[in-house]
Write a protein that holds these residues in place. Structure first.
Motif, PDB file in Angstrom:
ATOM      1  N   ILE A   5      51.522  17.584 126.136  1.00  0.00           N
ATOM      2  CA  ILE A   5      50.094  17.274 125.961  1.00  0.00           C
ATOM      3  C   ILE A   5      49.242  18.272 126.737  1.00  0.00           C
ATOM      4  O   ILE A   5      48.208  18.749 126.238  1.00  0.00           O
ATOM      5  CB  ILE A   5      49.796  15.825 126.398  1.00  0.00           C
ATOM      6  N   GLN A   6      49.650  18.620 127.947  1.00  0.00           N
ATOM      7  CA  GLN A   6      48.901  19.613 128.720  1.00  0.00           C
ATOM      8  C   GLN A   6      48.894  20.964 128.009  1.00  0.00           C
ATOM      9  O   GLN A   6      47.889  21.683 128.024  1.00  0.00           O
ATOM     10  CB  GLN A   6      49.498  19.745 130.130  1.00  0.00           C
ATOM     11  N   GLU A   7      50.014  21.297 127.383  1.00  0.00           N
ATOM     12  CA  GLU A   7      50.088  22.541 126.615  1.00  0.00           C
ATOM     13  C   GLU A   7      49.106  22.510 125.449  1.00  0.00           C
ATOM     14  O   GLU A   7      48.387  23.479 125.180  1.00  0.00           O
ATOM     15  CB  GLU A   7      51.516  22.743 126.103  1.00  0.00           C
ATOM     16  N   LEU A   8      49.043  21.376 124.759  1.00  0.00           N
ATOM     17  CA  LEU A   8      48.114  21.227 123.639  1.00  0.00           C
ATOM     18  C   LEU A   8      46.668  21.308 124.113  1.00  0.00           C
ATOM     19  O   LEU A   8      45.828  21.961 123.480  1.00  0.00           O
ATOM     20  CB  LEU A   8      48.362  19.898 122.924  1.00  0.00           C
ATOM     21  N   LEU A   9      46.368  20.664 125.219  1.00  0.00           N
ATOM     22  CA  LEU A   9      44.997  20.690 125.743  1.00  0.00           C
ATOM     23  C   LEU A   9      44.590  22.111 126.142  1.00  0.00           C
ATOM     24  O   LEU A   9      43.413  22.478 126.031  1.00  0.00           O
ATOM     25  CB  LEU A   9      44.877  19.749 126.942  1.00  0.00           C
ATOM     26  N   ALA A  10      45.563  22.904 126.593  1.00  0.00           N
ATOM     27  CA  ALA A  10      45.268  24.292 126.955  1.00  0.00           C
ATOM     28  C   ALA A  10      44.838  25.107 125.746  1.00  0.00           C
ATOM     29  O   ALA A  10      44.133  26.112 125.880  1.00  0.00           O
ATOM     30  CB  ALA A  10      46.491  24.932 127.619  1.00  0.00           C
ATOM     31  N   TYR A  11      45.248  24.680 124.556  1.00  0.00           N
ATOM     32  CA  TYR A  11      44.833  25.341 123.320  1.00  0.00           C
ATOM     33  C   TYR A  11      43.523  24.765 122.779  1.00  0.00           C
ATOM     34  O   TYR A  11      43.120  25.085 121.670  1.00  0.00           O
ATOM     35  CB  TYR A  11      45.927  25.209 122.261  1.00  0.00           C
ATOM     36  N   LYS A  12      42.870  23.919 123.574  1.00  0.00           N
ATOM     37  CA  LYS A  12      41.567  23.336 123.203  1.00  0.00           C
ATOM     38  C   LYS A  12      41.645  22.570 121.891  1.00  0.00           C
ATOM     39  O   LYS A  12      40.764  22.690 121.021  1.00  0.00           O
ATOM     40  CB  LYS A  12      40.498  24.437 123.099  1.00  0.00           C
ATOM     41  N   ILE A  13      42.706  21.783 121.733  1.00  0.00           N
ATOM     42  CA  ILE A  13      42.799  20.960 120.533  1.00  0.00           C
ATOM     43  C   ILE A  13      41.609  20.007 120.465  1.00  0.00           C
ATOM     44  O   ILE A  13      41.036  19.630 121.485  1.00  0.00           O
ATOM     45  CB  ILE A  13      44.116  20.163 120.495  1.00  0.00           C
ATOM     46  N   GLU A  14      41.253  19.618 119.247  1.00  0.00           N
ATOM     47  CA  GLU A  14      40.106  18.728 119.069  1.00  0.00           C
ATOM     48  C   GLU A  14      40.521  17.273 118.917  1.00  0.00           C
ATOM     49  O   GLU A  14      39.668  16.374 118.945  1.00  0.00           O
ATOM     50  CB  GLU A  14      39.296  19.188 117.858  1.00  0.00           C
ATOM     51  N   GLY A  15      41.813  17.024 118.749  1.00  0.00           N
ATOM     52  CA  GLY A  15      42.307  15.661 118.634  1.00  0.00           C
ATOM     53  C   GLY A  15      43.822  15.675 118.566  1.00  0.00           C
ATOM     54  O   GLY A  15      44.450  16.738 118.510  1.00  0.00           O
ATOM     55  N   MET A  16      44.409  14.474 118.604  1.00  0.00           N
ATOM     56  CA  MET A  16      45.864  14.358 118.537  1.00  0.00           C
ATOM     57  C   MET A  16      46.271  13.236 117.584  1.00  0.00           C
ATOM     58  O   MET A  16      45.561  12.234 117.455  1.00  0.00           O
ATOM     59  CB  MET A  16      46.463  14.075 119.916  1.00  0.00           C
ATOM     60  N   ILE A  17      47.433  13.413 116.968  1.00  0.00           N
ATOM     61  CA  ILE A  17      48.104  12.358 116.220  1.00  0.00           C
ATOM     62  C   ILE A  17      49.427  12.102 116.923  1.00  0.00           C
ATOM     63  O   ILE A  17      50.222  13.026 117.121  1.00  0.00           O
ATOM     64  CB  ILE A  17      48.339  12.756 114.755  1.00  0.00           C
ATOM     65  N   ILE A  18      49.649  10.857 117.331  1.00  0.00           N
ATOM     66  CA  ILE A  18      50.807  10.511 118.144  1.00  0.00           C
ATOM     67  C   ILE A  18      51.703   9.528 117.402  1.00  0.00           C
ATOM     68  O   ILE A  18      51.250   8.466 116.971  1.00  0.00           O
ATOM     69  CB  ILE A  18      50.376   9.877 119.488  1.00  0.00           C
ATOM     70  N   LEU A  19      52.978   9.891 117.252  1.00  0.00           N
ATOM     71  CA  LEU A  19      53.962   8.977 116.683  1.00  0.00           C
ATOM     72  C   LEU A  19      55.047   8.604 117.688  1.00  0.00           C
ATOM     73  O   LEU A  19      55.857   7.720 117.426  1.00  0.00           O
ATOM     74  CB  LEU A  19      54.620   9.595 115.445  1.00  0.00           C
ATOM     75  N   SER A  20      55.081   9.275 118.833  1.00  0.00           N
ATOM     76  CA  SER A  20      56.084   8.992 119.854  1.00  0.00           C
ATOM     77  C   SER A  20      55.715   7.717 120.615  1.00  0.00           C
ATOM     78  O   SER A  20      54.582   7.243 120.557  1.00  0.00           O
ATOM     79  CB  SER A  20      56.187  10.170 120.818  1.00  0.00           C
ATOM     80  N   HIS A  21      56.691   7.191 121.375  1.00  0.00           N
ATOM     81  CA  HIS A  21      56.505   5.906 122.058  1.00  0.00           C
ATOM     82  C   HIS A  21      56.590   6.025 123.577  1.00  0.00           C
ATOM     83  O   HIS A  21      56.644   5.007 124.265  1.00  0.00           O
ATOM     84  CB  HIS A  21      57.582   4.920 121.585  1.00  0.00           C
ATOM     85  N   ASN A  22      56.594   7.221 124.116  1.00  0.00           N
ATOM     86  CA  ASN A  22      56.877   7.382 125.539  1.00  0.00           C
ATOM     87  C   ASN A  22      55.740   6.935 126.455  1.00  0.00           C
ATOM     88  O   ASN A  22      55.981   6.326 127.495  1.00  0.00           O
ATOM     89  CB  ASN A  22      57.208   8.854 125.832  1.00  0.00           C
TER      90      ASN A  22
END
Length: 341
Positions: free
Chosen positions: A112-129
């Motif tokens: 998630i931190q890696e994704l945020l570093a790419y300035k993503i505008e949103g997320m879709i989550i299917l994992s359960h962690n």
């Protein structure tokens, strides 16, 4: 000779508009009249303008990147839902950064931190962690699919109805002992309702049943070992009965079906099988498998629709505060095929 890169200044000079007006065309076209939009569009074609995506991101801060975190791709449902999400590009215009993560909280936080570093505008989550409360703390639009979702938006199948549909089909197909195999899920996970639907239907129709809750494995090889062992136990325990197996997904249903064909060269008359998902493997099996269809295309489109609305709201000068997450439930469709004849 290399062609000159066309700039906003070139477009402004060609159209006799200001550079501010040209910028508005790219970033807020609705602020211009249709006539002026057409003038600029014609100019772009005449000048053979090629958009510089990186420059546009730097200018307006909109990356159009969506992060996706998915548990694995050996489960056919996950690969099918990912395929449908990626196919929404033409409709919604978002690009996707995808991570697969197994049962590891720290790894998912790192991704998630890696994704945020790419300035993503949103997320879709299917994992359960991670809990939905922790996911909500990242303060970006998030849509969950088939996972605990108290604090974030979600799109789920009506799993209870799916459980009822599968159980009722097995009963009508002549099964004398109904068996549902699943992981020992938390009631907060939407797919727990498949278990609930199975139990209620058996109770209401006075059907003999067994519920097997177990660790179903964390890889394809582990799942094969688990279901081969369970099939041996079921064979011995209910040797003289017609057995109706309700599996929690099409991947597991296919494992059982393949094992039966390895033993008998066919699906024996004393076995009826229903899966869940309507992922491609249910149609591509050695014989087509009855299943509860999740309308995967509709789930993916609904998730992107919710996410897009939240992202657009965030881009407004004064975005509204969303007090409650949006939860959408998609009706399943029962598909009767060869394994319940």
């Amino acid at each position: 000779m290399n062609k000159k890169n066309i700039t906003f200044s070139d477009i402004a000079e060609y159209t006799h508009f200001s550079k501010t007006t040209i910028s508005r065309y790219f970033n807020n076209p609705d602020s211009l009249t249709l006539e002026n939009q057409q003038i600029i569009a014609d100019a772009l074609e005449a000048l053979d303008y090629k958009e510089n995506k990186v420059a546009r991101i730097l200018a307006n801060g909109k990356t159009e990147f969506i992060g996706i975190i998915i548990p694995n791709l050996y489960m056919h449902y996950y690969s099918a839902i990912l395929d449908q999400i990626l196919s929404t590009y033409e409709k919604y215009g978002y690009k996707f950064l995808v991570f697969t993560v197994k049962d590891n909280e720290e790894t998912e936080r790192k991704y998630i931190q890696e994704l945020l570093a790419y300035k993503i505008e949103g997320m879709i989550i299917l994992s359960h962690n991670l809990t939905s409360k922790e996911l909500a703390s990242y303060n970006i639009p998030i849509v969950a699919i088939e996972r605990e979702d108290k604090h974030i938006c979600s799109v789920n199948t009506d799993n209870y109805m799916g459980g009822v549909q599968a159980t009722s089909l097995l009963a009508k197909s002549g099964a004398e002992m109904l068996i549902h195999i699943n992981a020992d899920l938390s009631p907060e996970v939407p797919s727990y309702e498949r278990i609930h639907g199975f139990l209620d239907t058996c109770a209401e129709q006075n059907l003999p049943y067994e519920l097997i809750l177990t660790d179903t494995g964390h890889s394809y090889e582990e799942s094969i070992d688990v279901f081969y062992r369970l099939l041996d136990e079921i064979d011995q325990k209910y040797k003289d009965k017609v057995k109706g197996l309700f599996l929690p997904n099409d991947t597991f249903a296919n494992i059982i079906l393949n094992r039966l064909f390895q033993r008998y060269g066919k699906l024996p008359d004393d076995y009826k099988i229903v899966g869940f998902d309507d992922s491609p493997i249910s149609r591509e099996s050695v014989i087509p498998t009855s299943t509860v269809g999740q309308q995967i295309d509709k789930i993916a489109d609904t998730a992107l629709q919710i996410l897009s609305e939240r992202i657009k709201e965030n881009h407004k000068r004064k975005p509204r505060t969303f007090l409650e997450p949006v939860h959408k439930v998609i009706t399943p469709i029962l598909l009767k095929r060869e394994t319940t004849k």
